[in-house]
Design an enzyme around this catalytic site. Structure first.
Site, PDB file in Angstrom:
ATOM      1  N   CYS A  24       3.106   6.891   2.650  1.00 13.37           N
ATOM      2  CA  CYS A  24       4.313   7.657   2.370  1.00 13.37           C
ATOM      3  C   CYS A  24       5.045   7.992   3.666  1.00 13.37           C
ATOM      4  O   CYS A  24       4.508   7.816   4.756  1.00 13.37           O
ATOM      5  CB  CYS A  24       3.957   8.974   1.688  1.00 13.37           C
ATOM      6  SG  CYS A  24       3.021   8.737   0.172  1.00 13.37           S
ATOM      7  N   CYS A  82      -4.317   5.727  13.285  1.00 15.41           N
ATOM      8  CA  CYS A  82      -4.525   4.490  12.502  1.00 15.41           C
ATOM      9  C   CYS A  82      -3.897   3.294  13.207  1.00 15.41           C
ATOM     10  O   CYS A  82      -2.687   3.260  13.430  1.00 15.41           O
ATOM     11  CB  CYS A  82      -3.875   4.686  11.138  1.00 15.41           C
ATOM     12  SG  CYS A  82      -3.647   3.168  10.199  1.00 15.41           S
ATOM     13  N   CYS A 137      -9.220   1.236   2.773  1.00 12.95           N
ATOM     14  CA  CYS A 137      -8.772   2.404   3.545  1.00 12.95           C
ATOM     15  C   CYS A 137      -8.858   3.636   2.652  1.00 12.95           C
ATOM     16  O   CYS A 137      -8.345   3.629   1.539  1.00 12.95           O
ATOM     17  CB  CYS A 137      -7.330   2.205   4.011  1.00 12.95           C
ATOM     18  SG  CYS A 137      -6.686   3.669   4.861  1.00 12.95           S
ATOM     19  N   GLY A 190       7.612   3.821   1.747  1.00 15.67           N
ATOM     20  CA  GLY A 190       7.402   4.116   0.337  1.00 15.67           C
ATOM     21  C   GLY A 190       8.629   3.810  -0.482  1.00 15.67           C
ATOM     22  O   GLY A 190       9.691   4.352  -0.208  1.00 15.67           O
ATOM     23  N   ASN A 218       1.733  12.938   3.699  1.00 18.79           N
ATOM     24  CA  ASN A 218       1.412  11.536   3.976  1.00 18.79           C
ATOM     25  C   ASN A 218      -0.052  11.463   4.371  1.00 18.79           C
ATOM     26  O   ASN A 218      -0.486  12.197   5.254  1.00 18.79           O
ATOM     27  CB  ASN A 218       2.312  11.028   5.116  1.00 18.79           C
ATOM     28  CG  ASN A 218       1.966   9.623   5.589  1.00 18.79           C
ATOM     29  OD1 ASN A 218       2.254   9.270   6.718  1.00 18.79           O
ATOM     30  ND2 ASN A 218       1.363   8.811   4.757  1.00 18.79           N
ATOM     31  N   GLY A 219      -0.790  10.555   3.716  1.00 23.69           N
ATOM     32  CA  GLY A 219      -2.225  10.419   4.010  1.00 23.69           C
ATOM     33  C   GLY A 219      -3.039  10.606   2.754  1.00 23.69           C
ATOM     34  O   GLY A 219      -2.481  10.851   1.682  1.00 23.69           O
ATOM     35  N   TYR A 228       1.032  -3.226  10.968  1.00 20.60           N
ATOM     36  CA  TYR A 228       1.885  -3.568   9.837  1.00 20.60           C
ATOM     37  C   TYR A 228       2.864  -2.486   9.413  1.00 20.60           C
ATOM     38  O   TYR A 228       4.024  -2.753   9.128  1.00 20.60           O
ATOM     39  CB  TYR A 228       1.008  -3.928   8.623  1.00 20.60           C
ATOM     40  CG  TYR A 228       1.775  -3.965   7.318  1.00 20.60           C
ATOM     41  CD1 TYR A 228       2.641  -5.019   7.030  1.00 20.60           C
ATOM     42  CD2 TYR A 228       1.656  -2.939   6.386  1.00 20.60           C
ATOM     43  CE1 TYR A 228       3.364  -5.041   5.840  1.00 20.60           C
ATOM     44  CE2 TYR A 228       2.375  -2.959   5.196  1.00 20.60           C
ATOM     45  CZ  TYR A 228       3.226  -4.011   4.932  1.00 20.60           C
ATOM     46  OH  TYR A 228       3.933  -4.023   3.773  1.00 20.60           O
ATOM     47  N   CYS A 237     -10.488  -0.255   8.441  1.00 18.73           N
ATOM     48  CA  CYS A 237     -10.258  -1.382   7.523  1.00 18.73           C
ATOM     49  C   CYS A 237     -10.761  -2.697   8.115  1.00 18.73           C
ATOM     50  O   CYS A 237     -11.017  -3.652   7.388  1.00 18.73           O
ATOM     51  CB  CYS A 237      -8.785  -1.467   7.117  1.00 18.73           C
ATOM     52  SG  CYS A 237      -7.635  -1.561   8.496  1.00 18.73           S
ATOM     53  N   CYS A 280      -8.462   4.572  14.737  1.00 20.67           N
ATOM     54  CA  CYS A 280      -9.205   4.301  13.502  1.00 20.67           C
ATOM     55  C   CYS A 280      -9.029   2.818  13.212  1.00 20.67           C
ATOM     56  O   CYS A 280      -7.908   2.335  13.057  1.00 20.67           O
ATOM     57  CB  CYS A 280      -8.672   5.121  12.329  1.00 20.67           C
ATOM     58  SG  CYS A 280      -9.478   4.645  10.774  1.00 20.67           S
TER      59      CYS A 280
END
Ligand code: AMP
Length: 460
Positions: free
Chosen positions: A2, A237, A383, A28, A102-103, A243, A436, A433
């Site tokens: 988001c 992240c 994730c 989003g 967001n998260g 991306y 993934c 992080c």
């Protein structure tokens, strides 16, 4: 995933939030909304679709006041339920409250279960609603202390904008998984998920909110009201750089475009190949493909065009062949590709759906060799911190080895960027992080550990 906006001390705050949400639309496209506050009085407008579809001049005119928060929501499994559209609003004993998040929380089921057992009634399945209940339940005396108290129960990823009684609060979780940036607009302030939203507002960058930092923005001043658990190491992240974020943004002190070019250059060092052209899967892989071309010396070409106007098009049953989705989105530039050995750079490989279709597309226009190069390592793990990923079993990199993926995609060769190569190509704000890719989860997966959620991926 988001995008979040908060505006304080700026005239027509809702109009500003609307503009910022335009710039954050890539974070989003499922739904969005704005709550504006005229004093302590909040007015909300939200709906499904793109920002341009949700708002018109009439609906914006009704959102008066100098404080506002906005939210754009990414399509997720439970996404179409209108109750999950944010901002979430509620009225509790101290007044009106609105929240944009967001998260993803990793203990939301555990929290929800205990709140429901205590008598709470939830109106959505969104994890963000837990915070509203924690605020209402807090016995702390001041709003500041209630905010700190409520946030201290949350585990996982949250970058939030919150308005309580007309005052804007902003917070990042202690590991800082998701970005949140503080900027100045005239005498007022804004918080936004990415710096590209500052540009559209004509706002200046002040700083990133720090991991664990909680602030109240009032009377044109930013007051730090506290720090959440200082123990964990920050873990921004890395997939935001790979991306998610826009290349014209800076995240974690790093230009997203520069980071992606560095990924592309490192990718070329690790996976060289003899070819005639480097092309990108537009738009997210453009920077990485330029990096690959710079390092390899193979010319960068515009071999694929992306149609930017493809929305949620109705696809008729007879069009549901395996490549139709990709053909709607991408079209090959025949003269660039015919008779050429082509390196195709994409930023990531998730299910392998896009790449499989693109390989067939390129071969059908006469490319003699198609070599896929991926600007990140294999995505092998789900994730739990807010990137919408399929479950583990659907991730092509988690079930197949590289030589098997090559066969499945029909490529002449496939090469990924290594995890070490990716991390060393950026590095400044690390340790990142990389869950993934690596399966190392920095924040505890409380719901999974307590058997309340599947380890194959979050129920979003
Ligand atoms: P796939 O076709 O399933 O392998 O997905 C890979 C493509 O989707 C790449 O072109 C990426 O740019 C894009 N992508 C990567 N992660 C995501 C995500 N979480 N949501 C939507 N698209 C993504």
């Amino acid at each position: 995933m988001c995008g979040v906006v908060g505006i304080s001390g700026v005239e027509n705050a809702a109009q500003q939030a609307f503009l910022a949400m335009y710039a954050l639309q890539h974070r989003g496209q499922e739904a969005g909304g704005i709550v504006a506050f005229d004093g302590e009085d909040g007015r909300l407008h939200k709906g499904s679709g793109l920002v341009s579809e949700i708002f018109d001049p009439e609906s914006l005119k009704g959102l008066r006041g100098n404080t506002a928060i906005g939210h754009v929501r990414y399509s997720t499994a439970g996404g179409s339920d209108p109750a999950n559209i944010q901002p979430i609003t509620a009225r509790y004993r101290l007044g009106e409250l609105a929240l944009a998040h967001n998260g993803n929380l990793t203990n939301q089921r555990a929290l929800r279960t205990s709140l429901v057992e205590d008598g709470a009634i939830f109106s959505s399945s969104s994890d963000s609603e837990t915070l509203v209940h924690l605020m209402a339940k807090s016995r702390a005396k001041t709003v500041d202390d209630q905010v700190m108290d409520a946030l201290s129960h949350l585990v996982g990823a949250f970058s939030m904008a919150l308005v309580v009684r007309g005052k804007l609060y902003a917070a990042r979780d202690p590991r800082g998984f998701r970005p949140l940036i503080l900027g100045r607009k005239g005498n007022g302030h804004v918080v936004v998920s990415e710096t590209c939203a500052l540009d559209i507002l004509g706002a200046t960058y002040l700083r990133d909110l720090e991991p664990g930092e909680v602030v109240r923005i009032e009377s044109n001043e930013v007051h730090e009201i506290g720090r959440l658990d200082p123990a964990p190491q920050p873990a921004p992240c890395i997939f935001e750089l790979v991306y998610f974020a826009r290349p014209d943004s800076s995240l974690w002190g790093e230009s997203v475009d520069r980071a992606r070019r560095a990924f592309g250059r490192q990718l070329a060092k690790e996976n060289p190949i003899s070819a005639d052209a480097v092309i990108a899967v537009p738009d997210s892989a453009n920077s990485a493909a330029l990096g690959y071309a710079e390092e390899s010396g193979i010319p960068f070409e515009l071999g694929l065009l992306r149609n930017h106007y493809v929305g949620r098009t109705f696809i008729k049953p007879e069009q549901k062949d395996r490549d139709f989705g990709a053909r709607m989105k991408y079209n090959p530039v025949r003269d660039v590709l015919a008779g050429k050995r082509v390196v195709v750079v994409d930023d990531s490989l998730v299910r392998g759906t896009t790449s499989r279709s693109l390989v067939r597309m390129l071969k059908s226009v006469g490319s003699t060799e198609v070599h896929f190069r991926i600007g990140s390592p294999p995505v092998r793990f789900p994730c739990f911190y807010g990137i919408d990923m399929p479950t583990k079993g659907e991730l092509i990199g988690s079930t197949l080895e590289v030589h098997e993926i090559e066969k499945q995609l029909g490529v002449d060769s496939l090469g990924y960027l290594s995890l070490e190569g990716m991390v060393s190509a950026v590095g400044q704000a690390g340790p990142y992080c990389t869950a993934c890719f690596s399966g190392r989860y920095p924040a505890p997966l409380v719901d999974v550990e307590e058997g309340l959620a599947s380890e194959d991926g979050p129920a979003l």
